[in-house]
Design an enzyme around this catalytic site. Structure first.
Site, mmCIF file in Angstrom:
data_model
loop_
_atom_site.group_PDB
_atom_site.id
_atom_site.type_symbol
_atom_site.label_atom_id
_atom_site.label_comp_id
_atom_site.label_asym_id
_atom_site.label_seq_id
_atom_site.Cartn_x
_atom_site.Cartn_y
_atom_site.Cartn_z
ATOM 1 N N ASN A 112 27.443 -11.871 -9.022
ATOM 2 C CA ASN A 112 26.700 -12.048 -10.277
ATOM 3 C C ASN A 112 26.338 -10.699 -10.870
ATOM 4 O OD1 ASN A 112 23.549 -11.552 -10.643
ATOM 5 N ND2 ASN A 112 23.895 -11.909 -8.450
ATOM 6 N N PHE A 116 18.884 -9.566 -14.931
ATOM 7 C CA PHE A 116 17.479 -9.945 -15.183
ATOM 8 C C PHE A 116 17.310 -10.708 -16.498
ATOM 9 C CE2 PHE A 116 15.388 -6.187 -12.639
ATOM 10 C CZ PHE A 116 15.829 -6.758 -11.459
ATOM 11 N N SER A 175 18.191 -4.659 -7.431
ATOM 12 C CA SER A 175 19.269 -5.346 -8.132
ATOM 13 C C SER A 175 20.299 -4.323 -8.599
ATOM 14 C CB SER A 175 18.733 -6.099 -9.348
ATOM 15 O OG SER A 175 19.821 -6.453 -10.184
ATOM 16 N N ASN A 177 22.307 -4.809 -11.003
ATOM 17 C CA ASN A 177 22.742 -5.166 -12.360
ATOM 18 C C ASN A 177 21.878 -4.620 -13.482
ATOM 19 O OD1 ASN A 177 24.926 -6.703 -11.327
ATOM 20 N ND2 ASN A 177 23.443 -8.282 -10.753
ATOM 21 N N LYS A 213 11.621 -5.619 -1.962
ATOM 22 C CA LYS A 213 12.960 -6.175 -1.718
ATOM 23 C C LYS A 213 13.993 -5.059 -1.787
ATOM 24 C CE LYS A 213 16.054 -9.957 -2.863
ATOM 25 N NZ LYS A 213 16.187 -11.230 -3.554
HETATM 26 C C1 LIG Z 1 23.053 -15.635 -9.475
HETATM 27 C C2 LIG Z 1 22.083 -14.814 -8.673
HETATM 28 C C3 LIG Z 1 20.972 -14.263 -9.298
HETATM 29 C C4 LIG Z 1 20.063 -13.511 -8.565
HETATM 30 N N1 LIG Z 1 18.971 -13.008 -9.193
HETATM 31 C C5 LIG Z 1 18.059 -12.305 -8.480
HETATM 32 C C6 LIG Z 1 16.888 -11.813 -9.098
HETATM 33 O O1 LIG Z 1 16.640 -12.026 -10.283
HETATM 34 N N2 LIG Z 1 16.024 -11.087 -8.334
HETATM 35 C C7 LIG Z 1 16.231 -10.850 -7.002
HETATM 36 O O2 LIG Z 1 15.393 -10.208 -6.355
HETATM 37 N N3 LIG Z 1 17.347 -11.328 -6.391
HETATM 38 C C8 LIG Z 1 18.244 -12.043 -7.092
HETATM 39 N N4 LIG Z 1 19.363 -12.522 -6.459
HETATM 40 C C9 LIG Z 1 19.583 -12.197 -5.033
HETATM 41 C C10 LIG Z 1 19.123 -13.307 -4.097
HETATM 42 O O3 LIG Z 1 17.740 -13.532 -4.205
HETATM 43 C C11 LIG Z 1 19.473 -12.946 -2.632
HETATM 44 O O4 LIG Z 1 18.745 -11.786 -2.258
HETATM 45 C C12 LIG Z 1 20.954 -12.665 -2.432
HETATM 46 O O5 LIG Z 1 21.739 -13.536 -3.201
HETATM 47 C C13 LIG Z 1 21.380 -12.797 -0.969
HETATM 48 O O6 LIG Z 1 21.133 -14.084 -0.482
HETATM 49 P P1 LIG Z 1 22.277 -15.242 -0.403
HETATM 50 O O7 LIG Z 1 23.467 -14.648 0.301
HETATM 51 O O8 LIG Z 1 21.627 -16.378 0.336
HETATM 52 O O9 LIG Z 1 22.601 -15.599 -1.806
HETATM 53 C C14 LIG Z 1 20.286 -13.285 -7.178
HETATM 54 C C15 LIG Z 1 21.408 -13.847 -6.555
HETATM 55 C C16 LIG Z 1 22.295 -14.604 -7.272
HETATM 56 C C17 LIG Z 1 23.500 -15.199 -6.565
#
Ligand SMILES: Cc1cc2nc3c(=O)[nH]c(=O)nc-3n(C[C@H](O)[C@H](O)[C@H](O)COP(=O)(O)O)c2cc1C
Length: 344
Positions: A112, A116, A175, A177, A213
């Site tokens: 992704n 934000f 992040s 991004n 984080k």
């Molecule tokens: C589509 C998407 C959007 C995300 N947006 C955020 C975000 O806004 N803030 C954040 O701290 N992490 C964000 N994450 C990261 C997740 O909270 C998580 O740390 C990361 O995806 C790893 O976990 P997973 O493998 O279970 O997905 C996002 C992840 C995805 C896939």
């Protein structure tokens, strides 16, 4: 049910459209979820106290899924022990142009580059004012247009506005991004940012836990710095980890897309980071483990590495709400065995 019927249908469509579609379905027909999914497990033995908060079970929803705090009640009904909203920024912003979310099915992963996208902290605050029966974390960040030198103002605004309405805070500097955001993980700016927030926090009558984080792409040296900073600023703990820029071992066609990778390929590195932080800090602070949890065994691995709680995102998309139940069931089965040191 989810994997055999619902997922094959949802995965036919664009991932971001599906996200909003399932949101509207849950909102309208959330009361019917019990027809489609087994009842969430409720058991006193799953409760645990971490950084002074009482969690009904240790499986949470990671940030980014309910960015604008629109669905926390419905998501909590699916069995999550806590929900992290955000990342929120002071002003609403659109995020990056679409398409910006990609399924990597062969790798059980997602890339992704949302950037934000969110409706701003004020709108979220209005929604958080309603009654709720679940612990909520407020994940905060900075607007894209705010230069890093002024980032502390953005985090402070979000902190102050959300303070009455969330149970814990997460400072997101990881992040990939938002251009240059990860530079805030360096020792000097990070100490200043966390120090400022912690000072504001300590002036409150009842301070709230602040967590940091981090990215899974930090070097060992940077992780040692993180340990020092957490100890020095006395924040409550760390969430490991956010998405990675690594593309090691991927086979899917979309692996070349820019953005952060999440899901199964992240599991090993995320666990490594948790173990490193836990061991090198001498278990000095709690860790929330996130990254590539797609099964109960994946969750157990994170807890054994030193996490006190876990969070799901990509695994929730691929495995569905049954995954929450599966993990909690396994935890109950393992009571008194491998997990006893982590249960309070
Ligand atoms: C589509 C998407 C959007 C995300 N947006 C955020 C975000 O806004 N803030 C954040 O701290 N992490 C964000 N994450 C990261 C997740 O909270 C998580 O740390 C990361 O995806 C790893 O976990 P997973 O493998 O279970 O997905 C996002 C992840 C995805 C896939």
């Amino acid at each position: 049910m989810y994997k055999s019927l619902i997922r094959p249908f949802l995965f036919k469509f664009d991932p971001e459209e599906v996200h909003y579609f399932t949101f509207s379905l849950l909102k309208k027909f959330g009361f019917l979820t019990s027809l489609f999914f087994p009842k969430p497990i409720e058991d006193k033995r799953l409760e645990r106290e971490v950084f002074g908060l009482k969690f009904k079970n240790p499986v949470g929803l990671a940030a980014g899924f309910d960015k604008d705090a629109k669905m926390f009640s419905e998501l909590s009904d699916l069995g999550f022990g806590f929900i992290e909203i955000g990342t929120l920024t002071p002003k609403a912003q659109d995020g990056n142009p679409k398409k910006r979310l990609f399924r990597l099915k062969e790798d059980s992963a997602i890339i992704n580059r949302m950037g934000f996208n969110n409706g701003g902290v004020d709108a979220a605050v209005e929604r958080l004012k309603k009654n709720r029966n679940v612990l909520i974390g407020g994940n905060i960040g900075k607007n894209k247009v705010t230069p890093n030198e002024e980032a502390v103002n953005d985090y402070t605004i979000c902190f102050e506005k959300l303070f009455p309405y969330v149970d814990y805070f997460v400072v997101n500097v990881s992040s990939p991004n938002t251009p240059n955001l990860r530079a805030l993980q360096e020792k000097e700016p990070l100490t200043q940012l966390l120090g400022t927030l912690q000072k504001l926090n300590s002036e409150r009558e009842k301070p709230k836990p602040i967590l940091l984080k981090i990215s899974p792409d930090l070097t060992d040296e940077q992780l040692l710095d993180i340990i020092d900073i957490v100890k020095e600023t006395r924040i409550a703990g760390v969430i490991a980890a956010n998405t990675t820029l690594s593309r090691d071992g991927l086979v899917s066609e979309s692996k070349g897309e820019t953005g952060g990778l999440s899901g199964k390929p992240l599991a090993k590195r995320s666990t490594e980071v948790i173990r490193f932080l836990s061991e090198k800090s001498g278990k000095a602070f709690p860790i929330i483990g996130v990254g590539g949890i797609h099964s109960a065994d994946d969750a157990l691995e994170k807890l054994e590495a030193g996490a006190s709680l876990v969070q799901l995102y990509t695994g929730f998309i691929y495995e569905g709400p049954e995954l929450i139940r599966e993990i909690n069931q396994k935890l109950l089965k393992n009571l008194g065995e491998t997990l006893s040191p982590f249960l309070k």
